[in-house]
Design a protein around this motif. Sequence first.
Motif, PDB file in Angstrom:
ATOM      1  N   ALA A  23       0.837  -1.210   0.000  1.00 19.46           N
ATOM      2  CA  ALA A  23       0.000   0.000   0.000  1.00 19.46           C
ATOM      3  C   ALA A  23       0.864   1.250   0.000  1.00 19.46           C
ATOM      4  CB  ALA A  23      -0.924  -0.013   1.213  1.00 19.46           C
ATOM      5  N   ALA A  24       1.937   1.212   0.800  1.00 16.65           N
ATOM      6  CA  ALA A  24       2.773   2.409   0.926  1.00 16.65           C
ATOM      7  C   ALA A  24       3.576   2.654  -0.341  1.00 16.65           C
ATOM      8  CB  ALA A  24       3.706   2.265   2.124  1.00 16.65           C
ATOM      9  N   ILE A  25       4.253   1.593  -0.835  1.00 21.50           N
ATOM     10  CA  ILE A  25       5.178   1.797  -1.947  1.00 21.50           C
ATOM     11  C   ILE A  25       4.410   1.975  -3.256  1.00 21.50           C
ATOM     12  CG2 ILE A  25       7.042   0.764  -3.284  1.00 21.50           C
ATOM     13  CD1 ILE A  25       7.895  -0.641  -0.680  1.00 21.50           C
ATOM     14  N   VAL A  26       3.589   0.973  -3.603  1.00 25.07           N
ATOM     15  CA  VAL A  26       2.898   1.034  -4.898  1.00 25.07           C
ATOM     16  C   VAL A  26       1.699   1.972  -4.827  1.00 25.07           C
ATOM     17  CG1 VAL A  26       1.767  -0.299  -6.686  1.00 25.07           C
ATOM     18  CG2 VAL A  26       3.689  -1.281  -5.432  1.00 25.07           C
ATOM     19  N   GLY A  27       0.867   1.774  -3.797  1.00 29.08           N
ATOM     20  CA  GLY A  27      -0.312   2.624  -3.649  1.00 29.08           C
ATOM     21  C   GLY A  27       0.077   4.084  -3.508  1.00 29.08           C
ATOM     22  N   GLY A  28       1.055   4.326  -2.660  1.00 30.15           N
ATOM     23  CA  GLY A  28       1.518   5.698  -2.447  1.00 30.15           C
ATOM     24  C   GLY A  28       2.066   6.300  -3.724  1.00 30.15           C
ATOM     25  N   TYR A  29       2.770   5.485  -4.497  1.00 26.65           N
ATOM     26  CA  TYR A  29       3.357   5.979  -5.748  1.00 26.65           C
ATOM     27  C   TYR A  29       2.268   6.391  -6.731  1.00 26.65           C
ATOM     28  CZ  TYR A  29       6.128   6.103 -10.004  1.00 26.65           C
ATOM     29  OH  TYR A  29       6.721   6.491 -11.168  1.00 26.65           O
ATOM     30  N   LYS A  77      -8.954   0.692   5.970  1.00 26.47           N
ATOM     31  CA  LYS A  77      -9.161   2.137   5.860  1.00 26.47           C
ATOM     32  C   LYS A  77      -8.110   2.742   4.914  1.00 26.47           C
ATOM     33  CE  LYS A  77      -9.224   6.059   8.980  1.00 26.47           C
ATOM     34  NZ  LYS A  77      -8.851   6.371  10.361  1.00 26.47           N
ATOM     35  N   VAL A  78      -6.873   2.253   5.056  1.00 28.27           N
ATOM     36  CA  VAL A  78      -5.785   2.749   4.209  1.00 28.27           C
ATOM     37  C   VAL A  78      -6.132   2.551   2.747  1.00 28.27           C
ATOM     38  CG1 VAL A  78      -3.417   2.310   3.493  1.00 28.27           C
ATOM     39  CG2 VAL A  78      -3.970   2.403   5.913  1.00 28.27           C
ATOM     40  N   TYR A  79      -6.475   1.291   2.409  1.00 29.65           N
ATOM     41  CA  TYR A  79      -6.790   0.996   1.008  1.00 29.65           C
ATOM     42  C   TYR A  79      -8.004   1.786   0.555  1.00 29.65           C
ATOM     43  CZ  TYR A  79      -3.381  -2.656   0.210  1.00 29.65           C
ATOM     44  OH  TYR A  79      -2.220  -3.314   0.005  1.00 29.65           O
ATOM     45  N   GLY A  80      -9.010   1.852   1.420  1.00 30.78           N
ATOM     46  CA  GLY A  80     -10.230   2.558   1.060  1.00 30.78           C
ATOM     47  C   GLY A  80      -9.951   4.003   0.691  1.00 30.78           C
ATOM     48  N   ILE A  81      -9.250   4.690   1.570  1.00 32.08           N
ATOM     49  CA  ILE A  81      -9.015   6.119   1.336  1.00 32.08           C
ATOM     50  C   ILE A  81      -8.123   6.331   0.124  1.00 32.08           C
ATOM     51  CG2 ILE A  81      -7.939   8.185   2.305  1.00 32.08           C
ATOM     52  CD1 ILE A  81      -9.025   7.432   4.971  1.00 32.08           C
ATOM     53  N   LEU A  82      -7.059   5.502   0.011  1.00 28.72           N
ATOM     54  CA  LEU A  82      -6.147   5.649  -1.133  1.00 28.72           C
ATOM     55  C   LEU A  82      -6.901   5.492  -2.444  1.00 28.72           C
ATOM     56  CD1 LEU A  82      -2.748   3.859  -0.398  1.00 28.72           C
ATOM     57  CD2 LEU A  82      -3.192   6.285  -0.673  1.00 28.72           C
ATOM     58  N   LEU A  84     -10.205   5.569  -3.016  1.00 24.85           N
ATOM     59  CA  LEU A  84     -11.282   6.543  -3.201  1.00 24.85           C
ATOM     60  C   LEU A  84     -10.726   7.899  -3.645  1.00 24.85           C
ATOM     61  CD1 LEU A  84     -14.384   6.498  -2.713  1.00 24.85           C
ATOM     62  CD2 LEU A  84     -13.911   7.785  -0.629  1.00 24.85           C
ATOM     63  N   LEU A  85      -9.763   8.414  -2.873  1.00 25.48           N
ATOM     64  CA  LEU A  85      -9.210   9.735  -3.197  1.00 25.48           C
ATOM     65  C   LEU A  85      -8.487   9.712  -4.538  1.00 25.48           C
ATOM     66  CD1 LEU A  85      -7.706  11.408  -0.011  1.00 25.48           C
ATOM     67  CD2 LEU A  85      -9.423  12.302  -1.587  1.00 25.48           C
ATOM     68  N   GLY A  86      -7.747   8.607  -4.768  1.00 19.29           N
ATOM     69  CA  GLY A  86      -7.017   8.486  -6.031  1.00 19.29           C
ATOM     70  C   GLY A  86      -7.958   8.527  -7.218  1.00 19.29           C
ATOM     71  N   THR A  87      -9.058   7.769  -7.117  1.00 17.69           N
ATOM     72  CA  THR A  87     -10.017   7.738  -8.220  1.00 17.69           C
ATOM     73  C   THR A  87     -10.644   9.098  -8.436  1.00 17.69           C
ATOM     74  OG1 THR A  87     -10.529   5.566  -7.347  1.00 17.69           O
ATOM     75  CG2 THR A  87     -11.851   6.317  -9.192  1.00 17.69           C
ATOM     76  N   CYS A  88     -11.011   9.762  -7.328  1.00 15.05           N
ATOM     77  CA  CYS A  88     -11.608  11.094  -7.456  1.00 15.05           C
ATOM     78  C   CYS A  88     -10.675  12.038  -8.194  1.00 15.05           C
ATOM     79  CB  CYS A  88     -11.913  11.685  -6.076  1.00 15.05           C
ATOM     80  SG  CYS A  88     -13.312  10.929  -5.290  1.00 15.05           S
ATOM     81  N   GLN A  89      -9.395  12.009  -7.773  1.00 15.07           N
ATOM     82  CA  GLN A  89      -8.428  12.912  -8.409  1.00 15.07           C
ATOM     83  C   GLN A  89      -8.247  12.564  -9.878  1.00 15.07           C
ATOM     84  OE1 GLN A  89      -4.988  12.496  -5.989  1.00 15.07           O
ATOM     85  NE2 GLN A  89      -5.570  14.172  -4.653  1.00 15.07           N
ATOM     86  N   ALA A  90      -8.185  11.249 -10.152  1.00 17.70           N
ATOM     87  CA  ALA A  90      -7.994  10.826 -11.546  1.00 17.70           C
ATOM     88  C   ALA A  90      -9.161  11.297 -12.396  1.00 17.70           C
ATOM     89  CB  ALA A  90      -7.842   9.318 -11.614  1.00 17.70           C
ATOM     90  N   LEU A  91     -10.379  11.164 -11.848  1.00 11.04           N
ATOM     91  CA  LEU A  91     -11.566  11.602 -12.591  1.00 11.04           C
ATOM     92  C   LEU A  91     -11.528  13.102 -12.846  1.00 11.04           C
ATOM     93  CD1 LEU A  91     -14.442   9.503 -10.997  1.00 11.04           C
ATOM     94  CD2 LEU A  91     -13.564   9.409 -13.348  1.00 11.04           C
ATOM     95  N   LEU A  92     -11.142  13.837 -11.801  1.00  8.94           N
ATOM     96  CA  LEU A  92     -11.061  15.287 -11.920  1.00  8.94           C
ATOM     97  C   LEU A  92     -10.050  15.670 -12.994  1.00  8.94           C
ATOM     98  CD1 LEU A  92     -12.309  17.718 -10.591  1.00  8.94           C
ATOM     99  CD2 LEU A  92     -10.409  17.758  -8.964  1.00  8.94           C
ATOM    100  N   LEU A  93      -8.884  14.985 -12.948  1.00  9.79           N
ATOM    101  CA  LEU A  93      -7.837  15.257 -13.927  1.00  9.79           C
ATOM    102  C   LEU A  93      -8.332  14.966 -15.337  1.00  9.79           C
ATOM    103  CD1 LEU A  93      -4.817  15.953 -14.391  1.00  9.79           C
ATOM    104  CD2 LEU A  93      -4.348  13.521 -14.242  1.00  9.79           C
ATOM    105  N   ALA A  94      -9.000  13.807 -15.474  1.00 12.91           N
ATOM    106  CA  ALA A  94      -9.517  13.419 -16.790  1.00 12.91           C
ATOM    107  C   ALA A  94     -10.545  14.436 -17.274  1.00 12.91           C
ATOM    108  CB  ALA A  94     -10.148  12.036 -16.706  1.00 12.91           C
TER     109      ALA A  94
END
Lengths: 100, 110, 528
Positions: A23-29, A77-82, A84-94
């Motif tokens: 989660a930290a290395i790949v998810g964080g990246y 919780k870690v995976y959930g937030i990563l 969720l937030l990642g997808t939101c940002q990706a959608l916003l970027l797209a």
Amino acid sequence: MVISHIGTWFKSAPFLVCSRFFAAIVGGYVFSAIAVSLLAAVVPLPKTDSVLLAVSLSILVYACVFIWVFSVRALRKVYGILILLGTCQALLLAFIKGWL
Amino acid sequence: MIQLLAFLFCFTSFTGFALAKSSHYKSVFGVRVDAKLSRHIRIVSWVCLLASALMSMWHQFGYGSILLCGYMAVSVMCLALLLSYMPAKLRSLIYLLPGLLVITAVLALL
Amino acid sequence: MKDSFFRSMTWLHTWTGLLVCWLLFLIFFAGTLSFFRHEITFWSQPAVHDVAPQDNRVLAQQGQISAALQHLEANAVEADTWWVGLPSERNHVIEVSYKDKGKEGERGQWHDQYMDPNTEETLGEYRDSHGGLFFYRLHFDLHYMDRTVARWLVSFASLFMLIGLISGVVIHKRIFKDMFQFRKGKGVRTWLDAHNLSSVLALPFHIMITYTGLVTLIFMLFPYPAMTQYDEGKKAFFADLSPSRQHADITGRTVEMLPMKQLVDQFYTDWPHVDIKRVIVDHPSDETARLKFYANTGTKIQDEMPVWVYNTVNGELIMTENTDFSASETLYDSMIALHTGRLSLPGLRWLFFVCGIAGCVMIGSGAVMWAKRIRERMKADQTASFGLRLVEGLNLATIMGLPVATAAFFFANRLLPDSYTGRAEAEIHLFFLGWLGVALMALYKAGTAQWRQLAQLNAVLWLALPICNALTTEGNLVSYIFKEQWVLAGFDILCLLTAAVFYIQSRKLASKQAAKPAVNKALKGQAV
């Protein structure tokens, strides 16, 4: 029996540790890659400047996410937030870039 | 010369910070430091550090601030070694430091 | 909650640290030496030791540039690129190089020559040696492996270093309070103090160097902002960022260039008093030929040099770059400048060096402490686990092995004959052979006796290095001091200091070794 065996394996310490590191290395990246790309897209600066600003801050974002992953107790919780937030940002970027 | 002065001020300042702590004061002077003296030392130390910062950044702000970080590192290293290996020597150094500062300041001004 | 955060940080600090500490030690060690990269290169070329530096460097530059370019005009008409490096505070000679036009799909080869700045004549054969460049490359490209893989590994280790630093500050809450504390002769506690002291005294440096180190490789690590902002990707971004770096492909249509001397003179009428660092001509005699002047940035916190690009046919100034930075450019560029430390005058360079050594001590003491703690917790009759022995072996191999290897590298530079083919590579092989030797010994057994033997070996090697230098070259420490060649004198003195440190270490270890059997006997006596 096999199923219960797998179930306990998922709760075993080595798996949890590996999962957290994943989660930290790949998810964080991935998370920070999306976050800084979004940052570059939203800051009102010339293109080169926004890219330079974003990459200069990217390590900071990554390090903060990394520490955060290890400071939260519940792995779910870690995976959930990563995710969720990642997808939101990706959608916003797209959306900003007009890829959708 | 001004850089040497900046370093000396930095070193003096950290000597002060170390002596403001009772354990280190005791290892150098053999007696406990009282709270009032400790506070005074600390104030003087901050003034010295400020002086050091001003001097090292006098010519160039960026370059000077990196230098200051280096001065602090070397000061702390020297002090830690002095405090653990020869605290008595540090005592004589404390009496020498003001003199050294004045001489360097005079040389820098000339 | 607070307690669990503290505990998770402790755990993170220990394990991320242990996982990458040996690679990190190598990176820090090589990086610290790289601060003296040009000085090491200078040391490894005895032929230029006696070239006198100039009194008025900047004034002499106009003539030097003309002479160097005329030399290239006469000797390398068919080249792809001409490259002239001017003498600087750290490098006394003029470097005159050119690159061949490579065959189809291949990169051309570089040919280097050097000129005496005083006589403007080319100097004789150079020793085939990488010198300081080896440590510079080792610092981020490692060796014997693919460059990209190596850089990812180095980045990974650096990321863990950054995490280790952050979590370290969190867990050793008291480090700023007990800043000057060093309790000697107390086993693990002494190692802990050494670890804390070396990290806290240079903490700004450690954080800066790790962060900016990652930033130097940032377009490999995080190319995504550039890729999303530019439809054509990273290349388009770089073209936009720095047009002077882009060169058009050779068209093959030759043109008549203006005489180089005239172009240089014209530059100096337009921009007198500029301190120039290097001059490059892209594609001489081709219609895409460009003449570029790069200015020395001196002690400014700026890495990208200001550049003037001229058309070589009509002498027109095409563009200037890096003279005026925006805020983001300054942020990015100053981070690179801080990492490379090219701006440093000797004083600051030594401070950087000391901080780098502190970094090595921090990493080394952390690794040693881990092993010592486990040993301390072990019961008397317990045998060490494989993991513990591996860690101990790797600790010994890295911490004592790298100095041995470095000494071997320097000895190779002085002792290998100049005519030896593949000399530069042989020096590097000897570096790694020296290291391999120590590693094999360490992995076989890594007790106090081995530490002491290697400390003795190091002391002897580093003491012998200045002697070897005195025997194989014209100069020695005394002559360097009399002739005020401070770089060379400094090198020798540093060798002697290193030898002294290792000697002290071996003495300490010997007394410890002597004390140990006595303690064991006493314990046995009690048991009986």
